[in-house]
Design an enzyme around this catalytic site. Structure first.
Site, PDB file in Angstrom:
ATOM      1  N   CYS A 166       0.837  -1.200   0.000  1.00  0.00           N
ATOM      2  CA  CYS A 166       0.000   0.000   0.000  1.00  0.00           C
ATOM      3  C   CYS A 166       0.882   1.264   0.000  1.00  0.00           C
ATOM      4  O   CYS A 166       1.576   1.523  -0.965  1.00  0.00           O
ATOM      5  CB  CYS A 166      -0.966  -0.025   1.180  1.00  0.00           C
ATOM      6  SG  CYS A 166      -2.321   1.172   1.051  1.00  0.00           S
TER       7      CYS A 166
ATOM      8  N   HIS B 172      -3.562  -5.497  -0.610  1.00  0.00           N
ATOM      9  CA  HIS B 172      -3.209  -6.065   0.701  1.00  0.00           C
ATOM     10  C   HIS B 172      -3.367  -7.583   0.709  1.00  0.00           C
ATOM     11  O   HIS B 172      -4.430  -8.102   1.093  1.00  0.00           O
ATOM     12  CB  HIS B 172      -4.111  -5.465   1.787  1.00  0.00           C
ATOM     13  CG  HIS B 172      -3.812  -4.048   2.119  1.00  0.00           C
ATOM     14  ND1 HIS B 172      -2.961  -3.682   3.140  1.00  0.00           N
ATOM     15  CD2 HIS B 172      -4.248  -2.901   1.553  1.00  0.00           C
ATOM     16  CE1 HIS B 172      -2.900  -2.361   3.201  1.00  0.00           C
ATOM     17  NE2 HIS B 172      -3.662  -1.861   2.242  1.00  0.00           N
TER      18      HIS B 172
ATOM     19  N   GLU C 192      -2.113  -9.622   2.786  1.00  0.00           N
ATOM     20  CA  GLU C 192      -2.218 -10.096   4.184  1.00  0.00           C
ATOM     21  C   GLU C 192      -3.647 -10.034   4.706  1.00  0.00           C
ATOM     22  O   GLU C 192      -3.999 -10.718   5.689  1.00  0.00           O
ATOM     23  CB  GLU C 192      -1.279  -9.286   5.086  1.00  0.00           C
ATOM     24  CG  GLU C 192      -1.777  -7.937   5.556  1.00  0.00           C
ATOM     25  CD  GLU C 192      -1.708  -6.831   4.509  1.00  0.00           C
ATOM     26  OE1 GLU C 192      -2.138  -5.697   4.808  1.00  0.00           O
ATOM     27  OE2 GLU C 192      -1.211  -7.107   3.391  1.00  0.00           O
TER      28      GLU C 192
END
Length: 422
Positions: free
Chosen positions: A130, A252, A254
């Site tokens: 990001c 993202h 994760e």
């Protein structure tokens, strides 16, 4: 297989962001990042977002990897002095809509840009998620859309063609499509999840800015349907087995997990962290391997004299650069050993070489300059002979001087290039 946590693991630096809790600032890092770094065999080291830390980055040595993730918008003056032509009304509208992101944190900018440049100078593995991908692009001379909605999405007249990159009401659950570029690490990681040769996956993201002009050294790995780059990497600095990893992901991975099960949307989601830590481990081994020099080896008189002249040359140059005192003509003879050492062992970065060529230093008219930067075999043999007989302590001193001079040379070159471009 879980790593043996009793071992001394390589260190990955992660810069915190701050928020207000109980009327005081507190620093925090998302635990998903920390958990993945630990699970694949590295130790996360949190760098606090505290005033003055950007001047203390060398104190966090050894650095085996850097992971930069979420945070506020990067100061636009670092990449776009014209503020993209927004009116004051438009700026106020952006600030109101994205109030949690548009408060500029210059200290965090300084810390993270400093770490990014350190990674680029020393080839330390770097993963940007990001904001971290945006920091990497800006550090290499790229630019950003200051607001995707106003700069990019306005080009799409039909509402169905627009991409929603942020959903404030559903951070983790939000998804949009990206198209993966062939023959990139992302294709390798997600190949088992790509259906019907569409090369598409659904990703989580929450950002109102993104890469506008991609820095020259990078290659795109994924695009959103509105054309926004969602991932990029440096192919010349990507080989996890050899400790090479320079990459930015706007989305993202994760957070691409089931809210109940915790399972990843795709097996490839965890690969970004797995391959990054693999590079971190390999980089740490390379660093440790380079220090295996026998102790107690003594110089003969000639080698000791040459070593001292090189060290003194660096010291004089550093002092002249830092203080602005002294004329080169007065110190020329003492500066020559250091200049010869740097000339024989220093090469331009690919970015600096390309910028010189863009400014008219073509292969034809710059050949003499480029030839001076190539290693001379005789000088290299002499340098290896000297360095090979140094103790660890002496090598540490030399590395300190050499790194400082390399950093100063890079800064001076960058300044001159900017002056000439202006």
């Amino acid at each position: 297989m879980a790593p043996d946590l009793s071992m001394i693991l390589p260190r990955v630096l992660i810069v915190s962001r701050r928020t207000v809790r109980k009327n005081k600032f507190v620093d925090f890092v998302g635990e998903y990042h920390l958990d993945l770094i630990v699970s694949y065999g590295a130790a996360p080291v949190i760098v606090p977002r505290v005033s003055g830390v950007h001047m203390l980055l060398e104190s966090f040595q050894p650095i085996h990897g850097v992971l930069l993730c979420e945070g506020e918008d990067i100061d636009p003056s670092l990449y776009d002095a014209e503020l993209s032509g927004f009116s004051q009304e438009e700026l106020e509208e952006i600030k109101k809509l994205h109030a949690s992101d548009t408060t500029i944190d210059r200290e965090k900018d300084s810390i993270e840009l400093g770490l990014a440049k350190l990674c680029l100078e020393r080839n330390i593995p770097y993963l940007g998620i990001c904001r971290g991908s945006q920091v990497l692009n800006v550090a290499c001379g790229g630019t950003l859309y200051q607001d995707i909605e106003k700069e990019l999405s306005k080009n799409y007249e039909k509402e169905k063609e627009k991409v929603v990159h942020m959903n404030y009401e559903n951070y983790d659950g939000h998804r949009h499509v990206v198209k993966i570029v062939e023959n990139t690490p992302l294709e390798k990681w997600f190949k088992d999840s790509l259906e019907d040769e569409k090369m598409e996956i659904w990703v989580n993201s929450y950002h109102h800015q993104g890469v506008k002009k991609l820095a020259q050294r990078f290659v795109p790995m994924a695009f959103a349907n509105d054309g926004l780059i969602e991932g990029f990497y440096d192919p010349d600095a990507y080989n996890p087995e050899e400790g090479k990893f320079i990459m930015g992901l706007q989305f993202h991975p994760e957070r691409m997990r089931g809210q109940d099960s915790g399972d990843f949307d795709y097996p490839g989601c965890a690969m970004a962290y797995q391959e990054f830590v693999k590079a971190v481990i390999a980089y740490e081994k390379k660093l440790n391997g380079s220090g295996n020099v026998p102790k107690g080896v003594k110089f003969n008189h000639e080698l000791e004299s040459k070593r001292k002249s090189i060290v003194r040359s660096f010291s004089i140059a550093k002092n002249m650069y830092s203080t602005g005192r002294g004329r080169i003509s007065e110190k020329e003879s003492e500066l020559e050993p250091g200049a010869e050492f740097l000339e024989a062992n220093t090469a331009l970065s690919l970015q600096q070489e390309n910028r010189l060529k863009q400014m008219g230093a073509t292969v034809r008219n710059a050949s003499a300059y480029m030839n001076r930067l190539k290693m001379n075999e005789e000088r290299e043999k002499m340098a290896r002979a000297i360095l090979g007989k140094m103790s660890i302590e002496q090598l540490s001193d030399m590395v300190g001087f050499y790194h400082k001079m390399g950093q100063l040379c890079s800064e001076a070159l960058e300044k001159k290039l900017k002056e000439k471009e202006a």
